[in-house]
Scaffold this active site. Structure first.
Site, PDB file in Angstrom:
ATOM      1  N   ASP A 154      54.824   5.419-104.787  1.00 22.84           N
ATOM      2  CA  ASP A 154      53.879   4.935-103.776  1.00 22.84           C
ATOM      3  C   ASP A 154      54.265   5.586-102.459  1.00 22.84           C
TER       4      ASP A 154
ATOM      5  N   HIS B 151      44.890  19.160 -77.233  1.00 19.60           N
ATOM      6  CA  HIS B 151      44.925  20.378 -78.017  1.00 19.60           C
ATOM      7  C   HIS B 151      45.654  20.202 -79.340  1.00 19.60           C
TER       8      HIS B 151
ATOM      9  N   HIS C 137      29.817   9.471 -80.140  1.00 21.25           N
ATOM     10  CA  HIS C 137      29.719  10.388 -81.275  1.00 21.25           C
ATOM     11  C   HIS C 137      31.057  11.076 -81.504  1.00 21.25           C
TER      12      HIS C 137
HETATM   13  C1  HEA Z   1      34.781  16.014 -86.253  1.00 18.97           C
HETATM   14  C2  HEA Z   1      34.058  15.937 -85.237  1.00 18.97           C
HETATM   15  C3  HEA Z   1      32.570  16.148 -85.133  1.00 18.97           C
HETATM   16  C4  HEA Z   1      31.590  16.189 -86.091  1.00 18.97           C
HETATM   17  C5  HEA Z   1      31.738  16.049 -87.587  1.00 18.97           C
HETATM   18  C6  HEA Z   1      30.362  16.405 -85.397  1.00 18.97           C
HETATM   19  C7  HEA Z   1      29.115  16.509 -86.033  1.00 18.97           C
HETATM   20  C8  HEA Z   1      27.917  16.741 -85.366  1.00 18.97           C
HETATM   21  N1  HEA Z   1      27.753  16.905 -84.012  1.00 18.97           N
HETATM   22 FE1  HEA Z   1      29.207  16.714 -82.586  1.00 18.97          FE
HETATM   23  N2  HEA Z   1      30.663  16.559 -81.186  1.00 18.97           N
HETATM   24  C9  HEA Z   1      32.002  16.410 -81.407  1.00 18.97           C
HETATM   25  C10 HEA Z   1      32.615  16.314 -82.636  1.00 18.97           C
HETATM   26  C11 HEA Z   1      31.937  16.316 -83.853  1.00 18.97           C
HETATM   27  N3  HEA Z   1      30.597  16.487 -84.050  1.00 18.97           N
HETATM   28  C12 HEA Z   1      32.714  16.373 -80.165  1.00 18.97           C
HETATM   29  C13 HEA Z   1      34.211  16.243 -79.992  1.00 18.97           C
HETATM   30  C14 HEA Z   1      31.762  16.507 -79.152  1.00 18.97           C
HETATM   31  C15 HEA Z   1      31.997  16.554 -77.645  1.00 18.97           C
HETATM   32  C16 HEA Z   1      31.667  15.241 -77.034  1.00 18.97           C
HETATM   33  C17 HEA Z   1      31.775  15.270 -75.561  1.00 18.97           C
HETATM   34  O1  HEA Z   1      31.176  16.153 -74.930  1.00 18.97           O
HETATM   35  O2  HEA Z   1      32.467  14.399 -75.025  1.00 18.97           O
HETATM   36  C18 HEA Z   1      30.471  16.629 -79.834  1.00 18.97           C
HETATM   37  C19 HEA Z   1      29.272  16.815 -79.170  1.00 18.97           C
HETATM   38  C20 HEA Z   1      28.072  17.121 -79.806  1.00 18.97           C
HETATM   39  C21 HEA Z   1      26.908  17.589 -79.130  1.00 18.97           C
HETATM   40  C22 HEA Z   1      26.796  17.896 -77.650  1.00 18.97           C
HETATM   41  C23 HEA Z   1      26.399  16.683 -76.935  1.00 18.97           C
HETATM   42  C24 HEA Z   1      26.372  16.914 -75.480  1.00 18.97           C
HETATM   43  O3  HEA Z   1      27.048  17.803 -74.959  1.00 18.97           O
HETATM   44  O4  HEA Z   1      25.637  16.149 -74.828  1.00 18.97           O
HETATM   45  C25 HEA Z   1      25.925  17.759 -80.091  1.00 18.97           C
HETATM   46  C26 HEA Z   1      24.551  18.239 -79.823  1.00 18.97           C
HETATM   47  O5  HEA Z   1      23.944  18.772 -80.622  1.00 18.97           O
HETATM   48  C27 HEA Z   1      26.506  17.388 -81.349  1.00 18.97           C
HETATM   49  C28 HEA Z   1      25.841  17.407 -82.567  1.00 18.97           C
HETATM   50  C29 HEA Z   1      26.443  17.142 -83.791  1.00 18.97           C
HETATM   51  C30 HEA Z   1      25.712  17.119 -85.042  1.00 18.97           C
HETATM   52  C31 HEA Z   1      24.234  17.310 -85.188  1.00 18.97           C
HETATM   53  C32 HEA Z   1      26.637  16.866 -86.020  1.00 18.97           C
HETATM   54  C33 HEA Z   1      26.359  16.763 -87.507  1.00 18.97           C
HETATM   55  O6  HEA Z   1      27.263  17.546 -88.201  1.00 18.97           O
HETATM   56  C34 HEA Z   1      26.370  15.337 -87.982  1.00 18.97           C
HETATM   57  C35 HEA Z   1      25.848  15.282 -89.389  1.00 18.97           C
HETATM   58  C36 HEA Z   1      25.870  13.925 -89.999  1.00 18.97           C
HETATM   59  C37 HEA Z   1      24.864  13.050 -90.002  1.00 18.97           C
HETATM   60  C38 HEA Z   1      23.633  13.344 -89.262  1.00 18.97           C
HETATM   61  C39 HEA Z   1      24.983  11.723 -90.679  1.00 18.97           C
HETATM   62  C40 HEA Z   1      23.967  11.559 -91.786  1.00 18.97           C
HETATM   63  C41 HEA Z   1      23.435  10.185 -91.854  1.00 18.97           C
HETATM   64  C42 HEA Z   1      22.142   9.878 -91.773  1.00 18.97           C
HETATM   65  C43 HEA Z   1      21.107  10.866 -91.597  1.00 18.97           C
HETATM   66  C44 HEA Z   1      21.663   8.506 -91.915  1.00 18.97           C
HETATM   67  C45 HEA Z   1      22.176   7.573 -90.921  1.00 18.97           C
HETATM   68  C46 HEA Z   1      22.439   6.348 -91.673  1.00 18.97           C
HETATM   69  C47 HEA Z   1      23.185   5.318 -91.339  1.00 18.97           C
HETATM   70  C48 HEA Z   1      23.884   5.183 -90.017  1.00 18.97           C
HETATM   71  C49 HEA Z   1      23.373   4.228 -92.309  1.00 18.97           C
HETATM   72  N4  HEA Z   1      27.809  17.001 -81.136  1.00 18.97           N
HETATM   73  C1  HEA Z   2      39.560  21.839 -85.509  1.00 18.40           C
HETATM   74  C2  HEA Z   2      39.491  21.991 -84.281  1.00 18.40           C
HETATM   75  C3  HEA Z   2      39.707  23.245 -83.478  1.00 18.40           C
HETATM   76  C4  HEA Z   2      40.350  24.425 -83.810  1.00 18.40           C
HETATM   77  C5  HEA Z   2      41.021  24.807 -85.098  1.00 18.40           C
HETATM   78  C6  HEA Z   2      40.245  25.258 -82.646  1.00 18.40           C
HETATM   79  C7  HEA Z   2      40.786  26.532 -82.581  1.00 18.40           C
HETATM   80  C8  HEA Z   2      40.835  27.294 -81.433  1.00 18.40           C
HETATM   81  N1  HEA Z   2      40.273  26.976 -80.224  1.00 18.40           N
HETATM   82 FE1  HEA Z   2      39.151  25.331 -79.818  1.00 18.40          FE
HETATM   83  N2  HEA Z   2      38.289  23.582 -79.338  1.00 18.40           N
HETATM   84  C9  HEA Z   2      38.116  22.499 -80.149  1.00 18.40           C
HETATM   85  C10 HEA Z   2      38.528  22.392 -81.452  1.00 18.40           C
HETATM   86  C11 HEA Z   2      39.235  23.385 -82.130  1.00 18.40           C
HETATM   87  N3  HEA Z   2      39.567  24.613 -81.655  1.00 18.40           N
HETATM   88  C12 HEA Z   2      37.428  21.443 -79.467  1.00 18.40           C
HETATM   89  C13 HEA Z   2      37.053  20.079 -80.043  1.00 18.40           C
HETATM   90  C14 HEA Z   2      37.166  21.923 -78.194  1.00 18.40           C
HETATM   91  C15 HEA Z   2      36.390  21.253 -77.062  1.00 18.40           C
HETATM   92  C16 HEA Z   2      36.978  20.021 -76.521  1.00 18.40           C
HETATM   93  C17 HEA Z   2      36.090  19.463 -75.452  1.00 18.40           C
HETATM   94  O1  HEA Z   2      36.045  20.047 -74.355  1.00 18.40           O
HETATM   95  O2  HEA Z   2      35.401  18.460 -75.728  1.00 18.40           O
HETATM   96  C18 HEA Z   2      37.741  23.261 -78.141  1.00 18.40           C
HETATM   97  C19 HEA Z   2      37.726  24.043 -77.000  1.00 18.40           C
HETATM   98  C20 HEA Z   2      38.419  25.236 -76.876  1.00 18.40           C
HETATM   99  C21 HEA Z   2      38.639  25.897 -75.627  1.00 18.40           C
HETATM  100  C22 HEA Z   2      38.191  25.413 -74.247  1.00 18.40           C
HETATM  101  C23 HEA Z   2      36.842  25.898 -73.947  1.00 18.40           C
HETATM  102  C24 HEA Z   2      36.308  25.347 -72.711  1.00 18.40           C
HETATM  103  O3  HEA Z   2      36.121  24.131 -72.603  1.00 18.40           O
HETATM  104  O4  HEA Z   2      36.063  26.146 -71.814  1.00 18.40           O
HETATM  105  C25 HEA Z   2      39.352  27.039 -75.913  1.00 18.40           C
HETATM  106  C26 HEA Z   2      39.802  28.026 -74.907  1.00 18.40           C
HETATM  107  O5  HEA Z   2      40.693  28.738 -75.088  1.00 18.40           O
HETATM  108  C27 HEA Z   2      39.575  27.055 -77.345  1.00 18.40           C
HETATM  109  C28 HEA Z   2      40.277  28.039 -78.028  1.00 18.40           C
HETATM  110  C29 HEA Z   2      40.594  27.973 -79.374  1.00 18.40           C
HETATM  111  C30 HEA Z   2      41.378  29.003 -80.050  1.00 18.40           C
HETATM  112  C31 HEA Z   2      41.904  30.274 -79.463  1.00 18.40           C
HETATM  113  C32 HEA Z   2      41.527  28.550 -81.341  1.00 18.40           C
HETATM  114  C33 HEA Z   2      42.300  29.262 -82.432  1.00 18.40           C
HETATM  115  O6  HEA Z   2      43.126  28.365 -83.105  1.00 18.40           O
HETATM  116  C34 HEA Z   2      41.414  29.978 -83.401  1.00 18.40           C
HETATM  117  C35 HEA Z   2      42.218  30.948 -84.244  1.00 18.40           C
HETATM  118  C36 HEA Z   2      41.432  31.554 -85.361  1.00 18.40           C
HETATM  119  C37 HEA Z   2      40.938  32.814 -85.411  1.00 18.40           C
HETATM  120  C38 HEA Z   2      41.070  33.752 -84.261  1.00 18.40           C
HETATM  121  C39 HEA Z   2      40.171  33.311 -86.606  1.00 18.40           C
HETATM  122  C40 HEA Z   2      40.985  33.857 -87.744  1.00 18.40           C
HETATM  123  C41 HEA Z   2      41.901  34.943 -87.370  1.00 18.40           C
HETATM  124  C42 HEA Z   2      41.842  36.221 -87.846  1.00 18.40           C
HETATM  125  C43 HEA Z   2      40.845  36.651 -88.852  1.00 18.40           C
HETATM  126  C44 HEA Z   2      42.920  37.134 -87.395  1.00 18.40           C
HETATM  127  C45 HEA Z   2      42.533  38.301 -86.574  1.00 18.40           C
HETATM  128  C46 HEA Z   2      41.838  37.907 -85.348  1.00 18.40           C
HETATM  129  C47 HEA Z   2      42.034  38.426 -84.126  1.00 18.40           C
HETATM  130  C48 HEA Z   2      43.218  39.230 -83.724  1.00 18.40           C
HETATM  131  C49 HEA Z   2      40.994  38.207 -83.083  1.00 18.40           C
HETATM  132  N4  HEA Z   2      39.002  25.946 -77.906  1.00 18.40           N
HETATM  133 CU    CU Z   3      42.436  23.548 -77.264  1.00 15.85          CU
END
Ligand code: HEA
Ligand code: HEA
Ligand code: CU
Ligand code: CUA
Lengths: 524, 286, 288
Positions: A105, A252, A76
């Site tokens: 392009d 990150h 996923h």
């Molecule tokens: C961009 C990235 C992205 C997006 C868009 C999503 C979208 C969604 N994610 Fe996911 N998710 C991740 C990135 C993302 N996730 C990542 C990085 C992890 C961590 C994995 C890990 O632990 O290693 C994670 C893990 C993760 C978990 C935790 C799993 C676990 O820890 O075991 C869950 C559980 O609820 C979840 C749920 C969902 C759901 C419900 C959506 C929904 O928003 C999805 C909605 C869309 C649809 C449901 C599609 C609609 C289609 C149909 C209904 C029809 C199907 C038809 C055909 C196939 C033809 N995601």
């Molecule tokens: C689009 C993707 C995206 C973005 C933008 C961010 C943004 C940020 N993420 Fe996130 N993060 C993920 C995707 C993302 N993350 C994913 C996929 C994981 C899990 C991966 C995995 O384990 O599978 C993860 C996990 C993750 C962790 C690890 C957690 C853990 O496993 O224990 C941490 C820890 O520091 C973290 C921190 C942050 C912080 C500080 C930001 C910051 O950039 C956010 C900054 C924004 C704001 C704070 C809000 C707006 C600010 C204001 C309004 C200003 C005033 C605010 C203050 C002074 C408070 N993220």
């Molecule tokens: Cu990070």
């Protein structure tokens, strides 16, 4: 020579049918392929998410084996990140960057085709692993050793599939950089470029810098498995945690790769519908650059619980917290752009507003995660899952949807159905919160991530979350339907489809002709 | 028909990318099958390699023909330059991952395993006291020797540095329009490249035959062979590129003003050179 | 106003869903972090609440401004858009204020962390080893060690296709065959490691989790204030049964603990050797 006559002159000798798509060098064709591919992958990745949510609907195992559940979680994430969000951004870049900077392009059109076509092939390999003996990868998208080394036959296929996807991203990014640096129309200085172009330029640098690092990390996994190296094994003097450092040095910046172009999209749409110029253009540029810079020195915030030395934990905590500052500047600038504007709320604007609201919530939980001692509790729970789905789904995906609505008239020449669009938006925004908000509670109450079954105190919120998941998923089918209708026909779109829209892309007719800006426009 | 009217050359449809996708896919699937001991692997892999090679030859052929025809304006030339620069940068980052592994092992994991703060990991590995170079606490009884900087690596360093100079000399000759000198220096560079690879192969032979230093000799063996191995592979590719460029020089493809193909190859070679210097310092000397 | 109807309908739906959840929400323990039973866990809880409240306040400000603008500055109200597009003063202000807030957050966070990372002055040591998929415990220098697995009842109920209702099982997935017994008011050091893949030892009431990494030992400590049974689980994906390796800590008064230890040393020789065998097998795995 105008674009239209040019178009006519070309039709004769350009291949048609399937071959056209296989061999095309046209950025609009390639952009469309990227976007459609991304939509398909979003449905596939979403279907996997629905398997996850269905199994988690109730405590107890009802549907799938735990090992298969882990495969679903892993796939996923890989499909959503590498198949849905990144290609969607690249598709938007392909379509819009040449139009926005007044280029004929992309800079390297043949390579552009290759970047795209590697994706379906890479995903064919990746998805086929699910059917191999021993199943697909089940170690999480982070692929930590030693667990990842327990993968069956699928192991080398997964590694190479990711290599292929990485090559595709690197080439795509090189193309974007070359296009932006070299193909701008006369007068289009760097500080006149639309923010979408700016954010993509910076994103492309991030990708070129970190995709090879991921390649290195998984190459070491491969040699540890087959050639007896011991990078990640203590017995040989290596360390499993070394993998995590290298992975997150990629990982990150990767999450910012998934959000910076979204920032660009939002910075384009809000001014258009507020009918007021973007507030703080140059600080937006500097903020983007600062975020990108900081993203290289925060990686170990994903590893607060691995037992790093105190100094390391402190450094990574502080640097991570700092990212809130430039991100805050962006949020404040968007609000200031709305301030005293004259807003209307067509679907793109609705998605953009929801982005600002919900992304910020995801950012706040990110900031909480950044607090190292508190992360000892949050880490690897659903609180993290809630955090990243707020920034990824209501962040990246919402921005992509906003962009699709905003530019659909330019791509297809038709207005989409506003009524369907509004339905899609409201259903999405409500269900997505039903889906992900309760996951904060689950995480805080102690539910770990990546588990197929849980103890009964987590039952209620999981059920609600699953209902939200199915609701949100099916709401996306509305979008597919709307898209289909819009491509087929609909109200004719004007060159400038939106009253407040600014930029070169709105100067050419809708739909944008196959070839545009053969002679560069001059930007004052 | 490709249009160059407005200035920028946009090629029209090309078969090579899709051929390349098929080739690359077959290649990696073949390797994966081979690694998983599937009998067809070797065939799939060879087919993939062949298709990929065809693509490379065909694609570059197209580019060369277009370049020779003069379809590439200065702007196209700049696009190619940016492309090459950032490609090389991505390669640098690939090596950075392996250098990172080396630094981490030397300065963190090995000391931790031998009982330094903050980890008390030593309890697991009893009385191990480790210092670099090491094959790790699990290989305590293993007899082996590390690869010192003398003599082969030092000689190789000199060879590569010299090859950088001959290449620069060739570039000057090209800019002065001195074809004979250009070709001589190019062949000299290629020869040095071949020599380097040969000596490197001999070094590997030494390592396996006399030092009992292998890929599986713990973290030292891992980092040593991965870094030098990937570097060696780049030298081989670089040498082939230089040989092709030399042949093109002989065919008169380049003129003193416009010779991007030559420069790209030279950049690549210098990059390989610089990586070696890093290797020489961090792998062999320190 | 079609959209109004849509919105009302959807709002109704959400309210409905939230009502279903009301019983859960009533129990704060099901939506918030536990305060736990150690000094660290309480400090971490306070830190968590402080940061949370700060973000709420910032959120109210930012979203307040945004929604005010959405309601007042809409074209439908006939407003003319302003044209301003930057103000260096304002931009500096909203860079500096968040920075100051972050510094204010970092101070308590640093203090908690520094104290937590200090593992000196501990009174006893427990070695924890993660296996696929159970835990091994060894009371260092006490000659007491054993393995701790998911209890039978949960194990039966959790099989795919079993007809046993999870709710009917006592402490479904949170029970083990042998608990880790610890004394209260004692600074206990943990040495955490693993035999096969990475696991993570987590009991929320103690306030932390720490990864168990094969070939390395992570040190950390705890001091439990109140007797009781505290349940936790493995928190790092470790393969098929990652979801099924719970942890149960039972904290008892010091005297009771000593009595228990003595008893273990005495009549548990058989179990001890069995445990040792497994542990050795594990160590071999790790050194592969
Ligand atoms: C961009 C990235 C992205 C997006 C868009 C999503 C979208 C969604 N994610 Fe996911 N998710 C991740 C990135 C993302 N996730 C990542 C990085 C992890 C961590 C994995 C890990 O632990 O290693 C994670 C893990 C993760 C978990 C935790 C799993 C676990 O820890 O075991 C869950 C559980 O609820 C979840 C749920 C969902 C759901 C419900 C959506 C929904 O928003 C999805 C909605 C869309 C649809 C449901 C599609 C609609 C289609 C149909 C209904 C029809 C199907 C038809 C055909 C196939 C033809 N995601
Ligand atoms: C689009 C993707 C995206 C973005 C933008 C961010 C943004 C940020 N993420 Fe996130 N993060 C993920 C995707 C993302 N993350 C994913 C996929 C994981 C899990 C991966 C995995 O384990 O599978 C993860 C996990 C993750 C962790 C690890 C957690 C853990 O496993 O224990 C941490 C820890 O520091 C973290 C921190 C942050 C912080 C500080 C930001 C910051 O950039 C956010 C900054 C924004 C704001 C704070 C809000 C707006 C600010 C204001 C309004 C200003 C005033 C605010 C203050 C002074 C408070 N993220
Ligand atoms: Cu990070
Ligand atoms: Cu052990 Cu998860």
């Amino acid at each position: 020579m105008t674009a239209t006559t040019h178009e006519a002159g070309h039709h004769a000798d350009e291949p048609t049918g399937l071959t056209r798509w296989l061999v095309t060098t046209n950025h609009k064709d390639i952009g469309s392929m990227y976007l459609l591919f991304s939509l398909a992958m979003f449905l596939v990745g979403g279907a996997m998410a629905l398997v996850i949510r269905a199994e988690l609907f109730q405590p107890g195992l009802q549907l799938v084996d735990p090992y298969f559940f882990n495969q679903m979680t892993t796939m996923h994430a890989l499909v959503m990140i590498f198949g849905a969000v990144m290609p969607a951004f690249t598709g938007l870049a392909n379509w819009m960057i040449p139009l926005m900077v007044g280029a004929p392009d992309m800079a390297l059109p043949r390579m552009n085709n290759w970047s795209f076509w590697l994706l379906p092939f890479g995903f064919a390999i990746l998805l086929s692993t699910l059917f191999m003996p021993g199943g697909g990868p089940a170690g999480g998208w982070t692929m930590y050793p030693p667990l990842m080394l327990q993968t069956g036959t699928a192991f080398p296929f997964v590694i190479f599939a990711i290599h292929v996807l990485g090559i595709s991203s690197i080439m795509g990014s090189i193309n974007v950089v070359a296009t932006i640096l070299n193909m701008r129309a006369p007068g289009m200085t760097l500080m006149k470029m639309p923010l979408f172009v700016w954010t993509w330029l910076i994103t492309a640098y991030l990708m070129i810098a970190v995709m090879p690092v991921l390649a290195g990390a998984i190459t070491m996994l491969l040699t540890d498995q087959y050639f007896g190296t011991t990078f990640f094994s203590a017995a040989g003097g290596g360390d499993p945690v070394l993998y995590q450092h290298i992975f997150w040095f990629f990982g990150h910046p990767e999450v910012y790769i998934l959000i910076l172009p979204a920032f660009g999209i939002i910075s384009t749409i809000i001014p258009a519908f507020a009918r007021k110029p973007l507030f703080g253009y140059s600080s937006m540029v500097y903020a983007t650059a600062s975020i990108a810079f900081l993203s290289f020195i925060v990686w170990a915030h994903h590893m607060f619980t691995v037992g790093m030395p105190l100094a390391g934990q402190l450094f990574f905590m502080y640097s991570t917290m700092l990212i809130a500052v430039p991100t805050g500047v962006k949020v404040f600038n968007w609000v200031a752009t709305m301030w005293r504007g004259a807003m209307t709320f067509e679907t793109p604007m609705l998605f953009a507003l929801a982005f600002v609201f919900l992304f910020t919530i995801g950012g706040f939980s990110g900031l909480m995660l950044a607090i190292a001692p508190a992360d000892f509790q949050y880490h690897d729970t659903y609180f993290v899952v809630a955090h990243f789905h707020y920034v990824l789904v209501t962040g990246a995906v919402f921005a992509i949807l906003a962009a699709a609505y905003y530019w659909l008239p330019k791509w297809t020449g038709h207005m989409y159905s506003e009524r369907l669009g509004q339905w899609h938006f409201w259903l999405s925004v409500i269900f997505v919160n039903v889906l992900f908000f309760p996951q904060h509670f689950l995480g805080l109450a102690g539910m770990p991530r990546r588990i197929p079954d849980y103890s009964v105190q987590f039952a209620d919120w999981n059920m609600i979350s699953s209902i939200g998941g199915f609701g949100f998923g099916f709401a996306q089918l509305l979008f597919v339907w709307l898209l289909f209708k819009c491509i087929r026909g609909g109200e004719k779109a004007e060159a400038r489809a939106w009253e407040g829209a600014e930029g070169l892309e709105w100067e050419v007719p809708s739909p944008a002709p196959h070839h545009t800006f053969d002679t560069p426009p001059v930007v004052r | 028909m490709a249009h160059a009217e407005g200035g920028y050359y946009v090629p029209h449809g090309s078969n090579w990318p899709i051929v390349g996708s098929v080739g690359l896919t077959a290649l990696v699937v073949g390797i994966a099958m081979y690694l998983e001991a599937m009998s067809a692997g070797i065939w799939v892999m060879s087919a993939g390699a062949l298709i990929t090679l065809t693509m490379v030859v065909g694609w570059f052929g197209d580019v060369i023909r277009e370049g020779v025809k003069g379809l590439y304006s200065d702007q196209v030339d700049r696009s190619l330059r940016w492309g090459m620069i950032w490609f090389i940068f991505s390669e640098v980052m690939f090596f950075a991952a392996f250098f990172g592994a080396l630094f981490y092992a030397r300065h963190l994991s090995v000391p931790w395993l031998s009982g330094e703060d903050p980890a008390t990991s030593r309890v697991l590995w009893d009385s191990m006291v480790l210092s670099w170079p090491t094959a790790g606490p699990g290989n305590a009884g293993l007899e082996w020797q590390p690869m010192g900087p003398w003599p082969l690596p030092t000689i190789n360093t000199l060879i590569l540095l010299t090859s950088g100079m001959t290449l620069t000399a060739a570039h000057h000759a090209l800019k002065e329009g001195n074809r004979a000198r250009l070709i001589t220096f190019m062949w000299a560079t290629v020869a040095l490249g071949v020599l380097f690879s040969g000596l490197q192969a001999y070094e590997y032979y030494e390592a396996y035959a006399h030092l009992n230093l292998r890929l599986e000799t713990g973290i030292y063996g891992s980092t040593f062979f991965m870094l030098t191995g990937f570097h060696g592979a780049h030298v081989v590719i670089g040498t082939i590129i230089l040989a092709v460029i030399t042949l093109r020089c002989m065919k008169g493809h380049f003129n003193p003003e416009s010779h991007f193909g030559f420069e790209a190859a030279a950049w690549y070679w210098h990059f390989v050179d610089v990586v070696w210097l890093g290797l020489f310092i961090f792998v062999y000397i320190l | 106003m079609k959209t109004m109807i849509v919105r009302t309908a959807l709002a109704g739906l959400v309210t409905g869903l939230m009502l279903v959840a009301a019983p859960a929400a009533a129990d704060l323990g099901l939506i918030n972090m536990t305060r736990g039973v150690t000094e660290s866990s309480e400090r971490i809880y306070d830190l968590h609440m402080t940061i949370f409240m700060i973000t709420v306040v910032i959120g109210v400000g930012v979203f307040g401004a945004m929604f005010y603008s959405i309601f007042r500055h809409r074209k439908a109200r006939g407003v003319k858009p302003a044209t301003f597009h930057h103000s260096t003063t304002v931009e500096i202000i909203w860079t500096v204020i968040p920075l100051a807030i972050l510094v204010a957050m970092a101070v308590p966070a640093t203090m908690v962390l520094v104290d937590f990372e200090d593992t000196s002055d501990t009174e006893m040591t427990v070695k924890v080893t993660g296996y696929q998929w159970f835990w091994g415990y060894e009371y260092m220098d006490e000659n007491v060690q054993f393995l701790s697995r998911l209890d039978r009842d949960s194990d039966r109920a959790r099989q795919l296709g079993s007809d046993i209702q999870p709710a009917s099982v006592d402490n479904y997935l949170q029970n083990v065959d042998r608990r880790l017994i610890l004394p209260v008011d004692t600074r206990v050091k943990f040495q955490i490691t693993a035999a096969d893949v990475i696991h993570s030892w987590w009991v929320p009431d103690l306030g932390w989790k720490r990864d168990a990494i094969p070939g390395f030992v992570n040190e950390t400590w705890t001091e439990i204030k109140e007797p009781g049974v505290y349940r936790g689980r493995c928190a790092e994906l470790c393969g098929r049964d990652h979801g099924f390796m719970p942890i149960v800590v039972e904290a008892v008064e010091k005297e009771a603990f000593q009595a228990w230890l003595a008893e273990q040393r005495g009549d548990d020789a058989a179990a001890t050797t069995a445990g040792a065998d497994d542990a050795e097998a594990g160590a071999e795995l790790a050194s592969r």
